[in-house]
Design an enzyme around this catalytic site. Structure first.
Site, PDB file in Angstrom:
ATOM      1  N   GLY A 108     -11.003   4.113   1.022  1.00  0.00           N
ATOM      2  CA  GLY A 108     -11.944   4.884   1.825  1.00  0.00           C
ATOM      3  C   GLY A 108     -13.238   4.161   2.141  1.00  0.00           C
ATOM      4  O   GLY A 108     -14.259   4.792   2.413  1.00  0.00           O
ATOM      5  N   ASP A 141       0.866  -1.177   0.000  1.00  0.00           N
ATOM      6  CA  ASP A 141       0.000   0.000   0.000  1.00  0.00           C
ATOM      7  C   ASP A 141       0.906   1.233   0.000  1.00  0.00           C
ATOM      8  O   ASP A 141       2.134   1.124   0.041  1.00  0.00           O
ATOM      9  CB  ASP A 141      -0.974  -0.038   1.184  1.00  0.00           C
ATOM     10  N   SER A 142       0.314   2.403  -0.039  1.00  0.00           N
ATOM     11  CA  SER A 142       1.121   3.607  -0.260  1.00  0.00           C
ATOM     12  C   SER A 142       1.478   4.320   1.035  1.00  0.00           C
ATOM     13  O   SER A 142       2.276   5.242   1.037  1.00  0.00           O
ATOM     14  CB  SER A 142       0.330   4.578  -1.126  1.00  0.00           C
ATOM     15  N   GLY A 143       0.870   3.898   2.124  1.00  0.00           N
ATOM     16  CA  GLY A 143       1.077   4.594   3.386  1.00  0.00           C
ATOM     17  C   GLY A 143      -0.021   5.601   3.662  1.00  0.00           C
ATOM     18  O   GLY A 143      -0.165   6.054   4.807  1.00  0.00           O
ATOM     19  N   GLY A 144      -0.796   5.952   2.651  1.00  0.00           N
ATOM     20  CA  GLY A 144      -1.855   6.953   2.826  1.00  0.00           C
ATOM     21  C   GLY A 144      -2.823   6.576   3.932  1.00  0.00           C
ATOM     22  O   GLY A 144      -3.163   7.406   4.787  1.00  0.00           O
ATOM     23  N   PHE A 145      -3.236   5.329   3.936  1.00  0.00           N
ATOM     24  CA  PHE A 145      -4.226   4.911   4.929  1.00  0.00           C
ATOM     25  C   PHE A 145      -3.648   4.903   6.340  1.00  0.00           C
ATOM     26  O   PHE A 145      -4.301   5.329   7.294  1.00  0.00           O
ATOM     27  CB  PHE A 145      -4.798   3.538   4.578  1.00  0.00           C
ATOM     28  N   GLN A 160     -11.262   7.568  -4.500  1.00  0.00           N
ATOM     29  CA  GLN A 160     -11.838   8.079  -3.258  1.00  0.00           C
ATOM     30  C   GLN A 160     -13.192   8.707  -3.604  1.00  0.00           C
ATOM     31  O   GLN A 160     -13.784   8.350  -4.624  1.00  0.00           O
ATOM     32  CB  GLN A 160     -10.884   9.082  -2.590  1.00  0.00           C
ATOM     33  N   HIS A 180      -5.064 -22.026  10.504  1.00  0.00           N
ATOM     34  CA  HIS A 180      -6.425 -22.461  10.186  1.00  0.00           C
ATOM     35  C   HIS A 180      -7.231 -21.349   9.510  1.00  0.00           C
ATOM     36  O   HIS A 180      -7.852 -21.567   8.469  1.00  0.00           O
ATOM     37  CB  HIS A 180      -7.163 -22.941  11.434  1.00  0.00           C
ATOM     38  N   CYS A 209      -6.706 -28.273   6.729  1.00  0.00           N
ATOM     39  CA  CYS A 209      -5.503 -27.545   7.152  1.00  0.00           C
ATOM     40  C   CYS A 209      -4.686 -28.364   8.156  1.00  0.00           C
ATOM     41  O   CYS A 209      -5.176 -29.327   8.742  1.00  0.00           O
ATOM     42  CB  CYS A 209      -5.867 -26.185   7.743  1.00  0.00           C
ATOM     43  N   ASP A 247      -2.683   8.293  -1.536  1.00  0.00           N
ATOM     44  CA  ASP A 247      -4.006   8.922  -1.530  1.00  0.00           C
ATOM     45  C   ASP A 247      -4.293   9.578  -0.192  1.00  0.00           C
ATOM     46  O   ASP A 247      -3.619   9.306   0.805  1.00  0.00           O
ATOM     47  CB  ASP A 247      -5.094   7.883  -1.816  1.00  0.00           C
ATOM     48  N   CYS A 297     -12.257 -29.450   7.208  1.00  0.00           N
ATOM     49  CA  CYS A 297     -11.112 -28.618   6.849  1.00  0.00           C
ATOM     50  C   CYS A 297      -9.866 -29.475   6.689  1.00  0.00           C
ATOM     51  O   CYS A 297      -9.622 -30.395   7.466  1.00  0.00           O
ATOM     52  CB  CYS A 297     -10.901 -27.560   7.931  1.00  0.00           C
ATOM     53  N   CYS A 328      -6.354 -28.669  11.663  1.00  0.00           N
ATOM     54  CA  CYS A 328      -7.494 -29.582  11.751  1.00  0.00           C
ATOM     55  C   CYS A 328      -7.090 -31.031  11.520  1.00  0.00           C
ATOM     56  O   CYS A 328      -7.728 -31.944  12.039  1.00  0.00           O
ATOM     57  CB  CYS A 328      -8.584 -29.166  10.772  1.00  0.00           C
ATOM     58  N   ASP A 380      -7.743  -7.653   0.587  1.00  0.00           N
ATOM     59  CA  ASP A 380      -6.793  -7.868   1.684  1.00  0.00           C
ATOM     60  C   ASP A 380      -7.525  -7.561   2.964  1.00  0.00           C
ATOM     61  O   ASP A 380      -8.460  -6.745   2.972  1.00  0.00           O
ATOM     62  CB  ASP A 380      -5.604  -6.915   1.559  1.00  0.00           C
TER      63      ASP A 380
END
Lengths: 362, 362
Positions: free
Chosen positions: B207, B74-78, B180, B326, B297, B128, B295, B300, B257
């Site tokens: 956003g 990500d860009s760091g904006g958030f 945005q 899991h 995994c 952003d 499951c 499990c 994500d």
């Protein structure tokens, strides 16, 4: 080589400590991959949490924690001594308060055996009273005599159980007797003699590394080790500084356990072939080199000191994983090399070489 | 399927979040084994710790963290918006104080690109300004216009860099633009249109999931998703509740994500094919069954709910490992099944079935 029902244990052996049924930060597969033949779990801790009956009903400790190799369980004697707030010792056992919630509990020799049988331990330890340091002569005598009486009761419990069980049930564990006697050689000798008279599958030295100076510990190790039966495993309990291990192996001991590699790892102290280092040091901030170029562990094969420092500073879980993996690999590899040296008749040279390396540190 | 230099990404794709260069509690091998094609790392966090120059000098983020697949940063904006104590927004960028030590920093579009290039990101995000919720119309307009100007500067930075670099150097990353516009549909449309005019390798809705009611979020998702270019990846940032994912996929989004599976795992909330459960509940104390018999995994296949509860109550590191493994497996498997359903033309039935399952919880 020690062969028991659950598998073979190459000796001298190092047992990673899985207090609560997990070697902290490791999966059982990782332990097996790095060559651990056996792990140690703590009776006292598993009795309190989640409770031995729960583990028994689920199919025993091996299945519960998914570890396929042998498990040695201590008896709880040491934890009752070192962890619980209040303890009242009687002929029958020890009344104590849980270090978690203060609740009142009782463990004596029979109970310690009952718990270890419920866990499905491969090697059980007799319930002992760990003689504190320092202790006066009278206390040490009484303590050792109680430990011996308890040891006999432990064996009797297992013998009775062996006669009871059907073929479908788990066989009772091997049983190791614990030598006490404080820092008094005669008492140590008497303790060992009494235990040999009763007869155990292995013998262990307890009550060491409890605050005494190293010289006193070495004195007892080099006195009692060579007198212990050569045809049985000789286990030095809770001693895991590798310098001490070298002294102990020189004197016949061949089983060890210690939280040092795992605990140090979580604190960022890492063992290398050039001595100990603290990974948090600023000098590693941008260091692209592996922790130890001579090490074949997963951590050293894949990561730089800079990344390990970053993870440690950021308190990431992967830091504890990678550090623990490295330190345990280092320990197990040390034991591998030591076995090799012994089999090739060059233990003295090995000890000399490592005594120098192990002195290095931050 | 999205193909980029570093590898292929099956879409719709879920990206586990590796904030500081590690998906918490996991090793990269474990992530690859469970089918993660791509992970997300945070520019803001890695800029502060250990610093992007250190990572660049060591050979880039892939080598630093030992992850062989693609990485989106990500860009760091958030994070500047959500984590830092003070932030002062100007035309050039954002001045802010580190959430770690209060030190003063500045990130603008060029700096965000410089950092992401230094990291060696495969997919970089434009810098952003995350419009807060609620925001009045005038603020939302200004904020979106600033975001668009910054997006253009980000692209120009990368174009200039592309012309500069020699063959031996890492190619600059793919660049995704961030839409945005707050909760205003016209502004969202305008933002998207402006970004398309500039031209990006992919488009992302930012956003969202910033405190607005679900209905408002769904409203924007179902409005903007279908208008985004079909021939480019469409990424819905930070939205990972699987019910929301279903709505988003229905509307064309194909990259996601979220920290939910990993964070929930560490808190003991686990996803199963029958709904969410909290592993700490007393009813699991002696439960010999796996978490989810359906499951596949590692957790499990090898452990009982009783053991998972025990590890959680004892705050063992292995608890975080097994739970995270899991939950991530559950997420990645869900995406697998969803892709299968889409390719077989039965997404609607899949969504219906899972909407019911996902409502279940403690």
């Amino acid at each position: 080589m020690l062969k028991i029902q659950q598998g073979s244990i190459r000796t001298p052996a190092f047992m990673p400590v899985g207090t609560l049924g997990t070697v902290k930060a490791m999966s059982p597969d990782e332990l097996a991959d790095m060559g651990a033949d056996i792990i140690l779990c703590n009776t006292y801790h598993l009795y309190l949490r989640p409770g031995h009956e729960i583990i028994r009903d689920i199919g025993g400790l091996h299945s519960f924690i998914n570890w396929k190799g042998p498990i040695l369980t201590d008896s709880g004697g040491f934890q009752v001594y070192s962890l619980s707030a209040l303890r009242r010792i009687s002929e029958e056992g020890v009344e104590f308060r849980s270090h978690i919630d203060g609740s009142l509990h009782f463990i004596g020799p029979e109970k310690a055996m009952e718990i270890q049988c419920a866990l499905g331990s491969d090697i059980a330890m007799t319930f002992d009273e760990c003689t504190p340091y320092p202790a006066d002569y009278d206390y040490a005598v009484k303590s050792l005599e109680l430990t011996t009486r308890w040891a006999r009761m432990c064996k009797e419990y297992l013998v009775a159980r062996k006669n009871e069980i059907t073929e479908a049930q788990t066989p009772p564990p091997n049983l190791f007797g614990i030598i006490q006697g404080g820092m008094d050689k005669d008492l140590r000798k008497r303790s060992l003699g009494d235990l040999i008279d009763i007869g155990f599958d292995g013998y262990a030295a307890g009550g060491l590394s409890v605050g005494e100076p190293k010289e006193e510990m070495y004195d007892i190790i080099s006195y009692i080790g060579p007198q212990m039966p050569e045809d049985k495993p000789r286990y030095l309990m809770g001693v895991g500084d590798l310098r001490d291990v070298l002294v102990a192996v020189e004197n016949g001991f061949d089983m060890f356990d210690c939280v040092m590699p795992t605990r140090n790892a979580r604190n960022g102290t890492l063992f290398t072939s050039k001595g100990r280092i603290s990974i948090k040091r600023t000098e590693f901030k941008a260091d692209p080199e592996p922790l130890d170029p001579n090490c074949g562990c997963y951590t050293c094969r894949n990561y730089s000191k800079a990344y390990l420092r970053h993870l440690f500073m950021a308190k990431e879980i992967l830091s504890m994983r990678l550090n623990t993996m490295h330190n345990l690999y280092f320990y197990l590899d040390f034991f591998n090399k030591m076995r090799q040296a012994i089999s090739e008749g060059r233990f003295a040279a090995f000890k000399k070489e490592w005594d120098i390396i192990l002195e290095h540190g931050d």
